[in-house]
Design a protein around this motif. Structure first.
Motif, PDB file in Angstrom:
ATOM      1  N   SER A 221       0.730  -1.067  -0.028  1.00 34.24           N
ATOM      2  CA  SER A 221      -0.064   0.051   0.055  1.00 34.24           C
ATOM      3  C   SER A 221       0.766   1.370   0.083  1.00 34.24           C
ATOM      4  O   SER A 221       0.167   2.305   0.151  1.00 34.24           O
ATOM      5  CB  SER A 221      -0.828  -0.151   1.121  1.00 34.24           C
ATOM      6  OG  SER A 221      -0.153   0.101   2.507  1.00 34.24           O
ATOM      7  N   GLY A 222       2.240   1.038   0.039  1.00 32.60           N
ATOM      8  CA  GLY A 222       3.019   2.372  -0.146  1.00 32.60           C
ATOM      9  C   GLY A 222       3.639   2.714   1.112  1.00 32.60           C
ATOM     10  O   GLY A 222       4.241   3.983   1.145  1.00 32.60           O
ATOM     11  N   VAL A 223       3.082   2.088   2.387  1.00 32.56           N
ATOM     12  CA  VAL A 223       3.747   2.750   3.660  1.00 32.56           C
ATOM     13  C   VAL A 223       5.075   2.150   3.947  1.00 32.56           C
ATOM     14  O   VAL A 223       5.429   0.834   3.728  1.00 32.56           O
ATOM     15  CB  VAL A 223       2.567   2.132   4.966  1.00 32.56           C
ATOM     16  CG1 VAL A 223       3.047   2.362   6.135  1.00 32.56           C
ATOM     17  CG2 VAL A 223       1.362   2.574   4.825  1.00 32.56           C
ATOM     18  N   LYS A 224       6.091   2.876   4.386  1.00 30.89           N
ATOM     19  CA  LYS A 224       7.161   2.580   4.617  1.00 30.89           C
ATOM     20  C   LYS A 224       7.362   1.402   5.787  1.00 30.89           C
ATOM     21  O   LYS A 224       6.627   1.471   6.806  1.00 30.89           O
ATOM     22  CB  LYS A 224       8.177   3.692   4.921  1.00 30.89           C
ATOM     23  CG  LYS A 224       8.220   4.191   6.331  1.00 30.89           C
ATOM     24  CD  LYS A 224       9.255   5.379   6.421  1.00 30.89           C
ATOM     25  CE  LYS A 224       9.226   6.194   7.704  1.00 30.89           C
ATOM     26  NZ  LYS A 224      10.426   7.164   7.812  1.00 30.89           N
ATOM     27  N   ARG A 225       8.422   0.621   5.712  1.00 29.48           N
ATOM     28  CA  ARG A 225       8.566  -0.692   6.471  1.00 29.48           C
ATOM     29  C   ARG A 225       9.568  -0.297   7.802  1.00 29.48           C
ATOM     30  O   ARG A 225       9.454  -0.655   8.868  1.00 29.48           O
ATOM     31  CB  ARG A 225       8.677  -2.009   5.964  1.00 29.48           C
ATOM     32  CG  ARG A 225       7.750  -2.205   4.954  1.00 29.48           C
ATOM     33  CD  ARG A 225       8.102  -3.527   4.215  1.00 29.48           C
ATOM     34  NE  ARG A 225       7.985  -4.659   4.886  1.00 29.48           N
ATOM     35  CZ  ARG A 225       9.316  -5.629   5.147  1.00 29.48           C
ATOM     36  NH1 ARG A 225      10.495  -5.227   4.338  1.00 29.48           N
ATOM     37  NH2 ARG A 225       9.059  -6.606   5.997  1.00 29.48           N
ATOM     38  N   PHE A 226      10.500   0.399   7.424  1.00 30.42           N
ATOM     39  CA  PHE A 226      11.872   0.493   8.192  1.00 30.42           C
ATOM     40  C   PHE A 226      11.599   2.030   8.988  1.00 30.42           C
ATOM     41  O   PHE A 226      11.847   2.881   8.548  1.00 30.42           O
ATOM     42  CB  PHE A 226      12.847   0.429   7.518  1.00 30.42           C
ATOM     43  CG  PHE A 226      13.479  -0.839   6.807  1.00 30.42           C
ATOM     44  CD1 PHE A 226      14.013  -1.664   7.613  1.00 30.42           C
ATOM     45  CD2 PHE A 226      13.100  -1.227   5.683  1.00 30.42           C
ATOM     46  CE1 PHE A 226      14.117  -3.106   7.319  1.00 30.42           C
ATOM     47  CE2 PHE A 226      13.069  -2.691   5.125  1.00 30.42           C
ATOM     48  CZ  PHE A 226      13.506  -3.367   6.059  1.00 30.42           C
ATOM     49  N   TRP A 227      11.138   1.959  10.317  1.00 31.36           N
ATOM     50  CA  TRP A 227      10.885   3.204  11.030  1.00 31.36           C
ATOM     51  C   TRP A 227      12.065   3.319  11.961  1.00 31.36           C
ATOM     52  O   TRP A 227      11.982   3.591  13.169  1.00 31.36           O
ATOM     53  CB  TRP A 227       9.530   3.000  12.007  1.00 31.36           C
ATOM     54  CG  TRP A 227       8.485   2.898  11.103  1.00 31.36           C
ATOM     55  CD1 TRP A 227       7.946   1.988  10.388  1.00 31.36           C
ATOM     56  CD2 TRP A 227       7.862   4.072  10.304  1.00 31.36           C
ATOM     57  NE1 TRP A 227       6.797   2.278   9.444  1.00 31.36           N
ATOM     58  CE2 TRP A 227       6.970   3.620   9.527  1.00 31.36           C
ATOM     59  CE3 TRP A 227       7.750   5.576  10.548  1.00 31.36           C
ATOM     60  CZ2 TRP A 227       5.873   4.612   8.824  1.00 31.36           C
ATOM     61  CZ3 TRP A 227       7.053   6.303   9.757  1.00 31.36           C
ATOM     62  CH2 TRP A 227       5.932   5.755   9.191  1.00 31.36           C
ATOM     63  N   THR A 228      13.424   3.097  11.410  1.00 35.91           N
ATOM     64  CA  THR A 228      14.704   3.349  12.126  1.00 35.91           C
ATOM     65  C   THR A 228      15.643   3.898  11.083  1.00 35.91           C
ATOM     66  O   THR A 228      15.494   3.157   9.851  1.00 35.91           O
ATOM     67  CB  THR A 228      15.060   2.069  12.885  1.00 35.91           C
ATOM     68  OG1 THR A 228      16.301   2.441  13.533  1.00 35.91           O
ATOM     69  CG2 THR A 228      14.923   0.818  11.914  1.00 35.91           C
ATOM     70  N   SER A 229      16.537   4.813  11.552  1.00 39.33           N
ATOM     71  CA  SER A 229      17.627   5.163  10.540  1.00 39.33           C
ATOM     72  C   SER A 229      18.682   4.330  10.622  1.00 39.33           C
ATOM     73  O   SER A 229      19.835   4.385   9.925  1.00 39.33           O
ATOM     74  CB  SER A 229      18.007   6.534  10.934  1.00 39.33           C
ATOM     75  OG  SER A 229      18.528   6.527  12.268  1.00 39.33           O
ATOM     76  N   ASP A 230      18.731   3.188  11.585  1.00 43.98           N
ATOM     77  CA  ASP A 230      19.609   2.385  11.635  1.00 43.98           C
ATOM     78  C   ASP A 230      19.693   1.121  10.383  1.00 43.98           C
ATOM     79  O   ASP A 230      18.697   0.544  10.247  1.00 43.98           O
ATOM     80  CB  ASP A 230      19.651   1.397  12.932  1.00 43.98           C
ATOM     81  CG  ASP A 230      20.606   0.423  13.106  1.00 43.98           C
ATOM     82  OD1 ASP A 230      21.673   0.427  12.398  1.00 43.98           O
ATOM     83  OD2 ASP A 230      20.751  -0.158  13.985  1.00 43.98           O
ATOM     84  N   THR A 231      20.808   1.328   9.798  1.00 46.68           N
ATOM     85  CA  THR A 231      20.869   0.530   8.392  1.00 46.68           C
ATOM     86  C   THR A 231      21.906  -0.776   8.603  1.00 46.68           C
ATOM     87  O   THR A 231      22.183  -1.424   7.698  1.00 46.68           O
ATOM     88  CB  THR A 231      21.323   1.222   7.180  1.00 46.68           C
ATOM     89  OG1 THR A 231      22.704   1.751   7.356  1.00 46.68           O
ATOM     90  CG2 THR A 231      20.347   2.145   6.976  1.00 46.68           C
ATOM     91  N   ARG A 232      22.217  -0.930   9.815  1.00 45.58           N
ATOM     92  CA  ARG A 232      23.041  -2.046  10.110  1.00 45.58           C
ATOM     93  C   ARG A 232      22.249  -3.409  10.131  1.00 45.58           C
ATOM     94  O   ARG A 232      21.040  -3.388  10.305  1.00 45.58           O
ATOM     95  CB  ARG A 232      23.995  -1.778  11.403  1.00 45.58           C
ATOM     96  CG  ARG A 232      24.996  -1.069  11.328  1.00 45.58           C
ATOM     97  CD  ARG A 232      25.311  -0.620  12.786  1.00 45.58           C
ATOM     98  NE  ARG A 232      24.407  -0.269  13.628  1.00 45.58           N
ATOM     99  CZ  ARG A 232      24.610   0.195  14.824  1.00 45.58           C
ATOM    100  NH1 ARG A 232      25.869   0.056  15.525  1.00 45.58           N
ATOM    101  NH2 ARG A 232      23.758   0.592  15.721  1.00 45.58           N
TER     102      ARG A 232
END
Length: 377
Positions: A221-232
């Motif tokens: 539906s277009g909602v982002k899944r990753f609600w953290t800026s941590d990309t590790r």
């Protein structure tokens, strides 16, 4: 005539005296041997020590007492109860089977059989169907054991020989253990049916692979899944591979959580930790404990699992499948199931939540220490 009989009479007396002396010499060693016997020199325990007989008759396929070794593996005690797993290992080159409930009993420090309050049932009190369990060469089966109630203390005779009977009519097997068991007269001992040992797991080095597989960044539906800026990417003893965090524990702007008084700016509160991972990723028990699968609510999917351990509940949500049953005891490293997206509006991931035992999601605490994430990239 009288003189002629005297030598014969003397000879007869000598023969009788010799016979008496010979009899004494034969019986004296047996008397000393019997007096010198001690409880530690007794023969292996026989059927007379059993408080419960095995429920299944021995057959040509049954594992025999000379074919196996049985060791008692202790688990975590809680609330005055002691838990263990009696693990049977087939030491022969041929397969055999165990079936139903084993018999159980034991001797105390005096060498006498203990008066145990023994019961055939699972430790949780729930009925578990019995089944024939094949045990291949070098393979294993196990039965859960619990003891509680009148535990042996400093002034109470303790058990020194714990015995299990594999099948009715067989002599029992002595159970090896390095633990000091506080089982005595009057202790309630419960033993469950034979169960198949968990299948071999992948080695930790294979489970914690450095490669990181990242799923889609947005839902359909277009909602982002990753609600953290941590990309590790993180590895953990709870799951295979290494994966990104999606939603951390605490306040979040993710749209799936209503505004919470605990958070400013109308943000919601996430009671667990979401780890992005592909469907079918193996999920393991990171602690030892008892499995709970009932009364968890549909928000976590229909295959959710709780592991109750040391006064805490660890919930594993959105599983695609599970390999454990309600009431089963699991050890650290056992396969619990595989990840999925059941009940998850934001795609496949593993939801990890830690609560006080029997608590609700409102009492959840930070899972950071329990989950033990390790950054690998």
């Amino acid at each position: 005539m009288r003189r002629a009989c005297l030598p014969l009479l003397a000879s007869a007396l000598l023969v009788l005296s010799a016979c008496g002396s010979s009899s004494d010499e034969r019986t004296e060693p047996a008397t000393v041997s019997a007096t010198a016997a001690t409880p530690s020199e007794q023969a292996p325990p026989d059927v007379g020590v059993l408080r419960l007989q095995a429920t299944q008759q021995a057959t040509a396929r049954s594992c025999g007492p000379r074919d196996v070794s049985v060791a008692l593996t202790p688990a975590e005690p809680a609330l005055g109860h002691r838990y263990a797993r009696a693990v049977l290992r087939n030491n022969t080159g041929s397969a055999c089977v165990v079936d139903g409930f084993p018999g159980i009993g034991g001797r105390g420090e005096s060498g006498d059989p203990l008066e145990l309050a023994a019961e055939h049932r699972q430790r949780t009190g729930e009925r578990t169907p019995t089944e024939v369990v094949p045990v291949p060469p070098a393979g294993e089966a196990y039965a859960n054991v619990e003891w509680t109630g009148s535990l042996a203390g400093a002034e109470t005779e303790r058990i020194t020989v714990l015995a299990l009977q594999l099948a009715e009519g067989q002599p029992p097997v002595v159970v090896r253990t390095t633990e000091s068991l506080d089982i005595g007269n009057g202790t309630t001992v419960r033993i469950g049916p034979w169960q198949a040992a968990p299948t071999a797991q992948a080695a930790p080095a294979q489970r914690v692979a450095p490669a990181c597989r990242v799923g889609p960044g947005r839902t359909p539906s277009g909602v982002k899944r990753f609600w953290t800026s941590d990309t590790r990417c993180y590895a953990s003893r709870w799951f295979a591979g290494a994966h990104r965090r999606m939603i951390p524990f605490g306040c979040t702007r993710a749209p799936w959580y209503p505004p919470s008084r605990r958070c400013a700016g109308g943000r919601g509160f996430h009671h667990g930790l979401d780890i992005d991972m592909p469907r079918g990723t193996p999920v393991y028990a990171g602690v030892s404990g008892r499995v709970v699968t009932r009364g968890l609510g549909s928000a976590y999917g229909t295959r959710a699992v709780v592991i109750r351990s040391r006064g805490r509940d660890v919930l594993l949500g959105h599983l695609r499948s599970r390999r454990v049953k309600h009431g089963e005891r699991v050890s650290r490293g056992d396969l619990i199931g595989r990840s999925g997206a059941r009940g998850a509006p934001d795609g496949p991931h593993l939801h990890l939540e830690v609560r006080p035992a029997r608590g609700s999601y409102r009492t959840a605490v930070s899972p950071r220490r329990t989950v033990g994430l390790t950054a690998v990239r």
